[in-house]
Structure formats: C-alpha cells, structure tokens
Design an enzyme around this catalytic site. Sequence first.
Site, PDB file in Angstrom:
ATOM      1  N   ARG A   1       0.804  -1.223   0.000  1.00 35.65           N
ATOM      2  CA  ARG A   1       0.000   0.000   0.000  1.00 35.65           C
ATOM      3  C   ARG A   1       0.840   1.277   0.000  1.00 35.65           C
ATOM      4  O   ARG A   1       0.375   2.342   0.394  1.00 35.65           O
ATOM      5  CB  ARG A   1      -0.948   0.003   1.202  1.00 35.65           C
ATOM      6  CG  ARG A   1      -1.940  -1.118   1.098  1.00 35.65           C
ATOM      7  CD  ARG A   1      -2.809  -1.260   2.335  1.00 35.65           C
ATOM      8  NE  ARG A   1      -3.252  -2.635   2.500  1.00 35.65           N
ATOM      9  CZ  ARG A   1      -4.215  -3.204   1.765  1.00 35.65           C
ATOM     10  NH1 ARG A   1      -4.853  -2.510   0.862  1.00 35.65           N
ATOM     11  NH2 ARG A   1      -4.525  -4.462   1.953  1.00 35.65           N
TER      12      ARG A   1
ATOM     13  N   HIS B   1       4.231 -10.678  -5.938  1.00 31.06           N
ATOM     14  CA  HIS B   1       3.078  -9.953  -6.480  1.00 31.06           C
ATOM     15  C   HIS B   1       3.390  -8.463  -6.417  1.00 31.06           C
ATOM     16  O   HIS B   1       3.910  -7.981  -5.412  1.00 31.06           O
ATOM     17  CB  HIS B   1       1.818 -10.285  -5.666  1.00 31.06           C
ATOM     18  CG  HIS B   1       0.549  -9.935  -6.371  1.00 31.06           C
ATOM     19  ND1 HIS B   1       0.185  -8.637  -6.639  1.00 31.06           N
ATOM     20  CD2 HIS B   1      -0.444 -10.701  -6.867  1.00 31.06           C
ATOM     21  CE1 HIS B   1      -0.982  -8.633  -7.272  1.00 31.06           C
ATOM     22  NE2 HIS B   1      -1.389  -9.881  -7.431  1.00 31.06           N
TER      23      HIS B   1
ATOM     24  N   TYR C   1      -0.201  -2.746  -4.786  1.00 33.91           N
ATOM     25  CA  TYR C   1      -1.537  -2.386  -5.296  1.00 33.91           C
ATOM     26  C   TYR C   1      -1.622  -1.024  -5.999  1.00 33.91           C
ATOM     27  O   TYR C   1      -2.478  -0.826  -6.842  1.00 33.91           O
ATOM     28  CB  TYR C   1      -2.548  -2.349  -4.144  1.00 33.91           C
ATOM     29  CG  TYR C   1      -2.762  -3.660  -3.451  1.00 33.91           C
ATOM     30  CD1 TYR C   1      -3.048  -4.809  -4.185  1.00 33.91           C
ATOM     31  CD2 TYR C   1      -2.696  -3.770  -2.061  1.00 33.91           C
ATOM     32  CE1 TYR C   1      -3.258  -6.022  -3.553  1.00 33.91           C
ATOM     33  CE2 TYR C   1      -2.907  -4.977  -1.420  1.00 33.91           C
ATOM     34  CZ  TYR C   1      -3.185  -6.099  -2.174  1.00 33.91           C
ATOM     35  OH  TYR C   1      -3.400  -7.291  -1.548  1.00 33.91           O
TER      36      TYR C   1
ATOM     37  N   HIS D   1      -0.818  -6.872 -12.134  1.00 36.54           N
ATOM     38  CA  HIS D   1      -2.191  -6.617 -12.576  1.00 36.54           C
ATOM     39  C   HIS D   1      -2.149  -5.687 -13.783  1.00 36.54           C
ATOM     40  O   HIS D   1      -1.225  -4.903 -13.922  1.00 36.54           O
ATOM     41  CB  HIS D   1      -2.993  -5.957 -11.450  1.00 36.54           C
ATOM     42  CG  HIS D   1      -3.410  -6.908 -10.390  1.00 36.54           C
ATOM     43  ND1 HIS D   1      -4.031  -6.514  -9.237  1.00 36.54           N
ATOM     44  CD2 HIS D   1      -3.287  -8.253 -10.293  1.00 36.54           C
ATOM     45  CE1 HIS D   1      -4.288  -7.573  -8.483  1.00 36.54           C
ATOM     46  NE2 HIS D   1      -3.828  -8.638  -9.109  1.00 36.54           N
TER      47      HIS D   1
ATOM     48  N   GLU E   1      -1.578 -10.795 -15.139  1.00 36.62           N
ATOM     49  CA  GLU E   1      -2.730 -11.469 -14.529  1.00 36.62           C
ATOM     50  C   GLU E   1      -4.035 -10.935 -15.106  1.00 36.62           C
ATOM     51  O   GLU E   1      -4.213  -9.726 -15.251  1.00 36.62           O
ATOM     52  CB  GLU E   1      -2.702 -11.269 -13.006  1.00 36.62           C
ATOM     53  CG  GLU E   1      -3.874 -11.948 -12.320  1.00 36.62           C
ATOM     54  CD  GLU E   1      -3.805 -11.907 -10.790  1.00 36.62           C
ATOM     55  OE1 GLU E   1      -2.832 -11.362 -10.249  1.00 36.62           O
ATOM     56  OE2 GLU E   1      -4.737 -12.429 -10.170  1.00 36.62           O
TER      57      GLU E   1
ATOM     58  N   ASP F   1      -6.030 -16.197 -12.866  1.00 40.98           N
ATOM     59  CA  ASP F   1      -6.761 -16.144 -11.599  1.00 40.98           C
ATOM     60  C   ASP F   1      -8.175 -16.677 -11.837  1.00 40.98           C
ATOM     61  O   ASP F   1      -8.929 -16.111 -12.637  1.00 40.98           O
ATOM     62  CB  ASP F   1      -6.795 -14.707 -11.062  1.00 40.98           C
ATOM     63  CG  ASP F   1      -7.356 -14.636  -9.655  1.00 40.98           C
ATOM     64  OD1 ASP F   1      -8.505 -15.092  -9.449  1.00 40.98           O
ATOM     65  OD2 ASP F   1      -6.672 -14.129  -8.759  1.00 40.98           O
TER      66      ASP F   1
ATOM     67  N   HIS G   1     -11.079 -14.209 -10.928  1.00 42.17           N
ATOM     68  CA  HIS G   1     -11.205 -13.111 -11.903  1.00 42.17           C
ATOM     69  C   HIS G   1     -11.847 -13.598 -13.209  1.00 42.17           C
ATOM     70  O   HIS G   1     -12.726 -12.921 -13.762  1.00 42.17           O
ATOM     71  CB  HIS G   1      -9.841 -12.492 -12.194  1.00 42.17           C
ATOM     72  CG  HIS G   1      -9.161 -11.929 -10.984  1.00 42.17           C
ATOM     73  ND1 HIS G   1      -7.870 -11.439 -11.002  1.00 42.17           N
ATOM     74  CD2 HIS G   1      -9.588 -11.777  -9.707  1.00 42.17           C
ATOM     75  CE1 HIS G   1      -7.539 -11.025  -9.789  1.00 42.17           C
ATOM     76  NE2 HIS G   1      -8.561 -11.217  -8.987  1.00 42.17           N
TER      77      HIS G   1
ATOM     78  N   HIS H   1      -3.503 -18.686  -9.936  1.00 40.77           N
ATOM     79  CA  HIS H   1      -4.092 -18.166  -8.700  1.00 40.77           C
ATOM     80  C   HIS H   1      -5.412 -18.896  -8.512  1.00 40.77           C
ATOM     81  O   HIS H   1      -6.354 -18.673  -9.272  1.00 40.77           O
ATOM     82  CB  HIS H   1      -4.344 -16.666  -8.783  1.00 40.77           C
ATOM     83  CG  HIS H   1      -3.140 -15.844  -8.455  1.00 40.77           C
ATOM     84  ND1 HIS H   1      -3.113 -14.479  -8.619  1.00 40.77           N
ATOM     85  CD2 HIS H   1      -1.940 -16.187  -7.945  1.00 40.77           C
ATOM     86  CE1 HIS H   1      -1.931 -14.017  -8.227  1.00 40.77           C
ATOM     87  NE2 HIS H   1      -1.193 -15.036  -7.825  1.00 40.77           N
TER      88      HIS H   1
ATOM     89  N   ASP I   1     -14.340  -8.592  -7.882  1.00 39.29           N
ATOM     90  CA  ASP I   1     -13.067  -9.205  -7.514  1.00 39.29           C
ATOM     91  C   ASP I   1     -13.071  -9.470  -6.007  1.00 39.29           C
ATOM     92  O   ASP I   1     -12.469  -8.745  -5.235  1.00 39.29           O
ATOM     93  CB  ASP I   1     -11.910  -8.277  -7.905  1.00 39.29           C
ATOM     94  CG  ASP I   1     -10.565  -8.882  -7.564  1.00 39.29           C
ATOM     95  OD1 ASP I   1     -10.513 -10.044  -7.103  1.00 39.29           O
ATOM     96  OD2 ASP I   1      -9.548  -8.176  -7.741  1.00 39.29           O
TER      97      ASP I   1
ATOM     98  N   HIS J   1     -12.497 -12.696  -3.412  1.00 34.94           N
ATOM     99  CA  HIS J   1     -12.093 -14.098  -3.302  1.00 34.94           C
ATOM    100  C   HIS J   1     -12.842 -14.807  -2.173  1.00 34.94           C
ATOM    101  O   HIS J   1     -13.106 -14.209  -1.137  1.00 34.94           O
ATOM    102  CB  HIS J   1     -10.583 -14.189  -3.037  1.00 34.94           C
ATOM    103  CG  HIS J   1      -9.760 -13.517  -4.095  1.00 34.94           C
ATOM    104  ND1 HIS J   1      -8.388 -13.487  -4.068  1.00 34.94           N
ATOM    105  CD2 HIS J   1     -10.104 -12.849  -5.223  1.00 34.94           C
ATOM    106  CE1 HIS J   1      -7.935 -12.841  -5.117  1.00 34.94           C
ATOM    107  NE2 HIS J   1      -8.947 -12.426  -5.829  1.00 34.94           N
TER     108      HIS J   1
ATOM    109  N   GLU K   1      -5.045 -17.205  -2.807  1.00 35.28           N
ATOM    110  CA  GLU K   1      -5.148 -15.849  -2.245  1.00 35.28           C
ATOM    111  C   GLU K   1      -6.513 -15.755  -1.568  1.00 35.28           C
ATOM    112  O   GLU K   1      -7.310 -14.867  -1.840  1.00 35.28           O
ATOM    113  CB  GLU K   1      -5.055 -14.796  -3.341  1.00 35.28           C
ATOM    114  CG  GLU K   1      -3.769 -14.829  -4.137  1.00 35.28           C
ATOM    115  CD  GLU K   1      -3.810 -13.900  -5.341  1.00 35.28           C
ATOM    116  OE1 GLU K   1      -2.851 -13.147  -5.542  1.00 35.28           O
ATOM    117  OE2 GLU K   1      -4.814 -13.941  -6.079  1.00 35.28           O
TER     118      GLU K   1
HETATM  119 ZN   LIG Z   1      -8.454 -10.742  -7.048  1.00 39.41          ZN
HETATM  120 ZN   LIG Z   2      -4.788 -13.162  -8.219  1.00 41.31          ZN
END
Ligand SMILES: [Zn+2]
Ligand SMILES: [Zn+2]
Length: 279
Positions: A36, A68, A71, A108, A143, A177, A180, A214, A227, A229, A259
């Site tokens: 973050r 990964h 964000y 992403h 992804e 993923d 997704h 993923h 999105d 999970h 995840e």
């Molecule tokens: Zn996600």
């Molecule tokens: Zn993912």
Amino acid sequence: MRVGVHVSISGSISAAVDNAIERDCSAFQIFTRSPRMWTAKDIPEKDAKEFKEKLASSKIDVDATVVHMPYLPNLASPNAATHAKSVQVLVKEVERCGKLGIPYLVAHLGSHMGEGEQKGIKQLADAFTKAASVKNDVTILLENTAGQKNSVGSDFDQWGEILSQIKPKNRFGVCFDTCHAFAYGYDLRTEKDVAETFKKFDTSVGFDNLKILHLNDSKGELGSNLDRHEHIGLGKIGEKGMAAVIKLANKRNIPIILETPIDNTRDDFGNLKKVKELA
Ligand SMILES: [Zn+2]
Ligand SMILES: [Zn+2]
C-alpha cells in the site's frame, strides 16, 4: 502438486520461507514490501542472502516462488505522471525479484481510466517493454482481471493481444486467476465448463505462457465483475469446478497459489487442506 499461499514477510523477508514451511507449502507468493505504499526501502544484501539460503535449504522449489506487484501502480494509466510512477515501481520490483532469486513477478493490468482500451493497452505495452530492459531473468506474469469498469485484460483475446505486443517473449508469461476469470464471465463450475474455458484460454493466450495459477473461489456470481475471493469450494465456483482446475494445473505441473481470505470460516491451513483433498 506444487501448492501454497500468499505469505507474510513481516519481521524480515526470510520469514516468508518460515511461514511457507509452517503451512507445508510447496509454492508461495509474497509482496517484497508494503503493497500500500509507492516507495520501499532497498532490500539489504544480508536479508536477500538469508532469504535465498533458507529457501535453498527448504524443500520448496525456487521455480514455485512468486512476487506480487504492490496495489497502487496502474500500468495502464493514461496519465503520464501516474504511468511513469507505476513503471518505476515495476522496474524496481523486477530488480528486487532478481536480488531474491525469485523467478516470477505477477502484475495486474490496471485501468484505462475511461480513456479507452486501446490507450490502456498501449500504456501497458510501453510499461512492460521498459521493465524488460532490467538485465536479469525475471519473468513478468500478466494477470487477468475481473472486468471491473475500465479494466484491461479480462477478455482472453485482449489478454493474449497484450501479451503478443510485448517483447522479448521469454521475459513474459501469464498468471491465471480463477476468481477473476469467473467474475468476468468464464464458467468454471463443472469439469466440462473448466475444459471449455481453458480451451478458450489456450486459443487466445496459450498454455505455454501459463506459469502460475491463482486458485481462488469467487464470492460474486458468474459475470458479476466482482473481484472478491472466497474459500476454496465455498464460493460460486464450488468444489467440482475447483477440483477440475486443480487437476488441470497438476497435469501441467503449474504451481498453484491461493489468495483466499483468513476469517472465522477458515484460514490458510484449512484452504490448503481442502485443495489437497480435492486433488
Ligand atoms: Zn483478485
Ligand atoms: Zn490473483
């Protein structure tokens, strides 16, 4: 089967290896720093060495370890300043992966912010081309997204198109993923659905490019573009679909990363146990 979860680096980066071993993982994913924040402290030589030594003396295959991206970056951003800042983070993460000896970086695809898909794709191609100039052998994995407003790379054809535009080919691949793909509208609920969806994936993107899976169940319905999970088998995809995906990944020896949430229903241990059961 190579399977694991996203693990914390809290304390020191090598703690990730301890966390993975504790969960009996044969694959794992980390953030190399706070996801973050825009900036991060460099990884001290000593910490990188400790991480690599711990990993080497574990049973975990280095080819099943993944970083990964944080964000905040938006690699598809049409805004020049945001784009430049995002590319800077991407370049740094490629360097950090190299320093840790981690072969894969998952990124992403971001949002075109209303400026159109073609502009977004151009920005992405530009970002990835710049990141590939880092001299190491880290592979950047694109992804797929859940199809939220203005997002790029949910549709398999478009995902494949982006991949085809970036070079050199050996520096890029994809991370699929399941949450997704399902949220975008690719059905994964039955063995037949899984076979059909992955056939489409193979035609548009190509199995050879799939390096990491993923595995997440979905809180949202098929085509919901949500999105969110869910625990393995407890979401809208369900156990049958999850089992079919796991078998398919194992057949191709693709590392599986979960995840999934940690809450009162289940933790990482519970979800990993479920995956092993379904396999
Ligand atoms: Zn996600
Ligand atoms: Zn993912």
